[in-house]
Design an enzyme around this catalytic site. Structure first.
Site, PDB file in Angstrom:
ATOM      1  N   TYR A  86      -1.684  -0.963  10.390  1.00 25.00           N
ATOM      2  CA  TYR A  86      -1.808  -1.432   9.003  1.00 25.00           C
ATOM      3  C   TYR A  86      -0.673  -0.875   8.155  1.00 25.00           C
ATOM      4  CZ  TYR A  86      -3.847  -1.780   4.284  1.00 25.00           C
ATOM      5  OH  TYR A  86      -4.067  -2.016   2.945  1.00 25.00           O
ATOM      6  N   LYS A 145       2.310  -2.950   6.064  1.00 23.10           N
ATOM      7  CA  LYS A 145       2.535  -2.808   4.631  1.00 23.10           C
ATOM      8  C   LYS A 145       3.978  -2.394   4.339  1.00 23.10           C
ATOM      9  CE  LYS A 145      -1.473  -4.057   3.099  1.00 23.10           C
ATOM     10  NZ  LYS A 145      -1.618  -5.242   2.214  1.00 23.10           N
ATOM     11  N   SER A 152       0.851  -1.194   0.000  1.00 20.51           N
ATOM     12  CA  SER A 152       0.000   0.000   0.000  1.00 20.51           C
ATOM     13  C   SER A 152       0.883   1.239   0.000  1.00 20.51           C
ATOM     14  CB  SER A 152      -0.895   0.009   1.244  1.00 20.51           C
ATOM     15  OG  SER A 152      -1.523   1.269   1.427  1.00 20.51           O
TER      16      SER A 152
END
Length: 281
Positions: free
Chosen positions: A185, A189, A172
């Site tokens: 998160y 990533k 991401s």
């Protein structure tokens, strides 16, 4: 009635483009992945489904998976309707038996594995990284990082048997520029960028290429928490030089390229597809 039109093909070219046209659909297919067998995790909607569709359109036999059978059935019906060769399986990537079954059923159906696209990811909580409970942290890193590694460990021996392969991890833009609302998160990533480098170096001598795609904000159910509020959405658009969020198919083309012989000298790299959002020099 389906009509077939050869588009600009020359004698001796490996890829042959065929446009299939009917009253309801117009699907362009190429042979650049013909005969390849591809597993795509979390591939019954969003970016994963778009990737599976593109790989299938480019000639690969595709294995789609999801935790829910109804979602698998829907994706399989859609891809078969487009003329793709597809197998659908339920798979919760955090469950060892599901991971093993994903591999064994793929081998049983298609006889090998050439491509793994690791797309499964979760974000069960919103907030800064320092506010992340331990249980949430563990869940995010289990699904987003550890399970990606475990699937790679399972597929690499089968790629070695076939003389090579391609692995693509879906990261991401948040892996390069952490988002406050997606703290843990974002860190997970970032970890995938390192995993890409480490795995690529270990399997390079086996002709297995490992790369990473880092999407920006893409129109999916997953991103709806960022886009459903007009004020937040406008702020997001201000950070995107192209002035819009991405469509899922815009990620799929890049993944297909990385899985093909067109990218035969590319490994260990991370590719950002984020409409010009700030990432790196």
């Amino acid at each position: 009635m389906v009509a077939y039109q050869i588009l600009g093909c020359r004698l001796g070219q490996a890829a042959v483009c065929v446009r299939m046209m009917s009253s309801n659909t117009a699907v362009q297919q190429s042979a650049k992945l013909a005969g390849k067998i591809a597993i795509v995790t979390a591939s019954t909607d969003g970016i994963g489904l778009a990737i599976a569709r593109r790989l299938g359109e480019d000639g690969a036999h595709v294995v789609v998976s999801s935790r829910k059978q109804t979602n698998v059935d829907s994706a399989v019906a859609e891809l078969k309707g487009l003329g793709c060769s597809v197998l659908g399986l339920t798979c919760h990537v955090a469950k060892e038996q599901d991971r093993q079954n994903l591999i064994s059923k793929t081998l049983e159906k298609f006889g090998g594995i050439d491509i793994l696209v690791s797309n499964a990811a979760v974000n069960p909580a919103v907030g800064g990284v320092l506010d992340c409970p331990e249980s949430v942290w563990d869940k995010i890193f289990e699904i987003n990082v550890k399970n990606a590694l475990q699937l790679s460990q399972l597929v690499v021996p089968h790629m070695q048997e076939r003389g090579g392969g391609a692995i693509v991890y879906i990261s991401s833009i948040a892996g390069f520029q952490p988002m406050n609302l997606l703290g843990a998160y974002s860190v997970s990533k970032t970890a995938l960028l390192g995993l890409t480098k480490a795995v690529a170096h270990q399997v390079a001598s086996d002709n297995i290429r490992v790369n990473c795609v880092a999407p920006g904000i893409v129109r999916t159910n997953f991103s709806s928490t960022l886009t459903q509020h007009p004020a937040v959405y406008e702020k997001i658009l201000e950070t995107i030089p192209l002035g819009r969020i991405a469509e899922t198919k815009e990620m799929a083309g890049l993944v297909s390229f990385l899985c093909s012989s067109d990218a035969s000298y590319i490994t260990g790299e991370s590719f950002i597809a984020a409409g010009g959002m700030q990432s790196r020099l």
